[in-house]
Design a protein around this motif. Structure first.
Motif, PDB file in Angstrom:
ATOM      1  N   LEU A 138      -0.345  -0.758  -7.576  1.00  0.00           N
ATOM      2  CA  LEU A 138      -0.005  -0.566  -6.174  1.00  0.00           C
ATOM      3  C   LEU A 138       1.439  -0.978  -5.962  1.00  0.00           C
ATOM      4  CD1 LEU A 138      -1.991  -1.219  -3.010  1.00  0.00           C
ATOM      5  CD2 LEU A 138       0.101  -2.530  -3.276  1.00  0.00           C
ATOM      6  N   ALA A 140       4.199  -1.882  -2.994  1.00  0.00           N
ATOM      7  CA  ALA A 140       4.168  -2.309  -1.598  1.00  0.00           C
ATOM      8  C   ALA A 140       5.551  -2.665  -1.097  1.00  0.00           C
ATOM      9  CB  ALA A 140       3.245  -3.520  -1.446  1.00  0.00           C
ATOM     10  N   CYS A 141       5.866  -2.203   0.097  1.00  0.00           N
ATOM     11  CA  CYS A 141       7.045  -2.658   0.829  1.00  0.00           C
ATOM     12  C   CYS A 141       6.619  -2.873   2.269  1.00  0.00           C
ATOM     13  CB  CYS A 141       8.209  -1.681   0.720  1.00  0.00           C
ATOM     14  SG  CYS A 141       7.954  -0.113   1.606  1.00  0.00           S
ATOM     15  N   LYS A 145       2.622   1.421   1.559  1.00  0.00           N
ATOM     16  CA  LYS A 145       1.960   1.003   0.324  1.00  0.00           C
ATOM     17  C   LYS A 145       1.393   2.234  -0.357  1.00  0.00           C
ATOM     18  CE  LYS A 145       0.704  -3.718   1.690  1.00  0.00           C
ATOM     19  NZ  LYS A 145       1.494  -3.731   2.951  1.00  0.00           N
ATOM     20  N   GLY A 174      -7.792   0.083  -3.335  1.00  0.00           N
ATOM     21  CA  GLY A 174      -6.781  -0.059  -2.300  1.00  0.00           C
ATOM     22  C   GLY A 174      -7.363  -0.561  -0.995  1.00  0.00           C
ATOM     23  N   LEU A 178      -6.299  -4.145   0.956  1.00  0.00           N
ATOM     24  CA  LEU A 178      -5.800  -4.233   2.329  1.00  0.00           C
ATOM     25  C   LEU A 178      -6.714  -5.102   3.196  1.00  0.00           C
ATOM     26  CD1 LEU A 178      -4.490  -0.629   3.053  1.00  0.00           C
ATOM     27  CD2 LEU A 178      -3.190  -2.667   2.476  1.00  0.00           C
ATOM     28  N   LEU A 245      -2.073   3.168   3.686  1.00  0.00           N
ATOM     29  CA  LEU A 245      -2.032   3.305   2.233  1.00  0.00           C
ATOM     30  C   LEU A 245      -2.086   4.773   1.846  1.00  0.00           C
ATOM     31  CD1 LEU A 245      -2.283   1.901  -0.625  1.00  0.00           C
ATOM     32  CD2 LEU A 245      -4.764   2.142  -0.340  1.00  0.00           C
ATOM     33  N   MET A 258       8.677   5.603  -2.874  1.00  0.00           N
ATOM     34  CA  MET A 258       8.777   4.167  -2.671  1.00  0.00           C
ATOM     35  C   MET A 258      10.168   3.655  -3.030  1.00  0.00           C
ATOM     36  SD  MET A 258       6.067   2.854  -1.330  1.00  0.00           S
ATOM     37  CE  MET A 258       6.406   1.136  -1.656  1.00  0.00           C
ATOM     38  N   THR A 266      10.584  -3.258  -3.020  1.00  0.00           N
ATOM     39  CA  THR A 266       9.230  -2.865  -3.419  1.00  0.00           C
ATOM     40  C   THR A 266       8.669  -3.841  -4.451  1.00  0.00           C
ATOM     41  OG1 THR A 266       9.574  -0.525  -2.967  1.00  0.00           O
ATOM     42  CG2 THR A 266       7.861  -1.072  -4.556  1.00  0.00           C
ATOM     43  N   THR A 278       1.793  -9.923  -9.508  1.00  0.00           N
ATOM     44  CA  THR A 278       2.808  -9.097  -8.877  1.00  0.00           C
ATOM     45  C   THR A 278       4.004  -9.001  -9.816  1.00  0.00           C
ATOM     46  OG1 THR A 278       4.011 -10.876  -7.752  1.00  0.00           O
ATOM     47  CG2 THR A 278       2.092  -9.949  -6.610  1.00  0.00           C
ATOM     48  N   TYR A 305       4.949 -12.224  -2.286  1.00  0.00           N
ATOM     49  CA  TYR A 305       3.687 -11.485  -2.254  1.00  0.00           C
ATOM     50  C   TYR A 305       2.631 -12.224  -3.066  1.00  0.00           C
ATOM     51  CZ  TYR A 305       1.086  -7.116  -1.422  1.00  0.00           C
ATOM     52  OH  TYR A 305       0.186  -6.169  -0.983  1.00  0.00           O
TER      53      TYR A 305
END
Length: 321
Positions: A138, A140-141, A145, A174, A178, A245, A258, A266, A278, A305
């Motif tokens: 995944l 993510a920003c 996502k 996902g 979330l 997402l 992304m 990101t 991460t 994160y």
């Protein structure tokens, strides 16, 4: 610490120097102290290292790497071996509850494989080390996502992997992530595989044959998911806030948008594992390694994160007890 010859040690030292005293005390770098000292010299960071927790020092968990040759910007099998050994140690520490989450600096896949560790990258390595059949990447920003059905495989293989079972698993992973982050009812959209989702078979039938049934099944299971939606418009809609997402079918479909909208912020997150991990979303940058030019902003986002995930894991333990 990632590949010792890349920019990982430099961004780690810069990021560590930016942490609060409390955050620094709760951090350990799993790697090679001598390489970190060299990184401190080229970056001008005046943060002392310690192999036992000590106020005002960066704690280093030293990992022995026989024959390590770590010249800046040079591809070497020993650096690939080191990359594996660092991740392996971190994984065992996480499994034992000695650490709450892993943050990885970049590795070089060619060096990793030349050392005999045949993985497609961190995600596959971590799945194997934790005994999982597979895992999910995944990205993510702040505003978007994206989770991927497949990542480091040839495009022809990615098409073969876009099948209902895998797509449903990706949607579910996902959705669970979330929910863990506090999104009560995640809005998920599945990107189509073919241009315009195949135009009713004109450009391929995979979207109708495989993706649409997967979306229907996930909806039956109570997930708010729609699709497939043509990828040429979907990412704009997600960036504009319509979805929480996006499910991308392959590596570049998810990575390009992304990195276009959030190249420096990101974060790469591994899902489907019994541990949390991460990572920065950039490579080893051999061309600037050892120059002190590498920016540490992405590393700070990855650390933040990871701390967020660690907090949710701790809260879950408290609730269970």
């Amino acid at each position: 610490m990632g590949d010792p010859a890349g920019v990982g040690p430099e961004v780690i030292m810069r990021a560590a120097a930016s942490l609060s005293a409390h955050e620094l005390a709760a951090t350990t770098v799993i790697g090679t102290a001598d390489v970190l000292r060299r990184a401190a010299e080229v970056t001008g960071v005046k943060l002392p290292l310690s192999q036992s927790p000590k106020d005002g020092h960066l704690h280093v968990t030293e990992v022995e790497v026989p024959g390590l040759s770590a010249d800046w910007g040079k591809l070497h099998a020993s650096c690939g071996d080191a990359s594996f050994r660092y991740v392996e140690r971190a994984t065992r520490m996480a499994e034992a509850g000695e650490i709450s989450a892993i943050v990885t600096a970049p590795i070089n896949k060619e060096a990793l494989n030349s050392a005999g560790h045949h993985y497609d990258g961190h995600t596959g390595m971590l799945a194997a080390l934790t005994g999982q059949r597979s895992s999910f990447m995944l990205l993510a920003c702040e505003r978007m996502k994206v989770i991927h059905v497949s990542t480091h495989v040839a495009l022809s293989e990615a098409i073969n992997r876009a099948r209902p079972a895998r797509v449903i698993e990706t949607i579910e992973a996902g959705h669970a992530h979330l929910r863990r982050l506090g999104v009560e009812a995640p809005r998920i959209a599945v990107a189509g595989l073919n241009p315009h989702c195949g135009e009713n078979g004109l450009f391929g039938d995979e979207d109708d044959t495989y993706l649409a049934p997967a979306v229907a099944e996930a909806r039956k299971n109570g997930i708010d998911v729609v699709g497939p939606i043509s990828a040429d418009t979907l990412f704009h809609r997600a960036y504009s806030g319509q979805f929480d997402l996006v499910v991308a079918q392959y590596h570049d479909q998810g990575h390009i948008p992304m990195k276009l909208v959030a190249f420096d912020t990101t974060v790469n997150v591994s899902l489907g594992l019994p541990i949390d991990r991460t990572s920065v979303d950039h490579g080893t940058a051999f061309d600037i390694a050892g120059t002190g030019k590498a920016d540490h902003g992405n590393m700070l986002h990855a650390i933040a994160y990871a701390r967020r995930l660690a907090a949710t894991r701790a809260a879950k333990r408290e609730t269970a007890s």
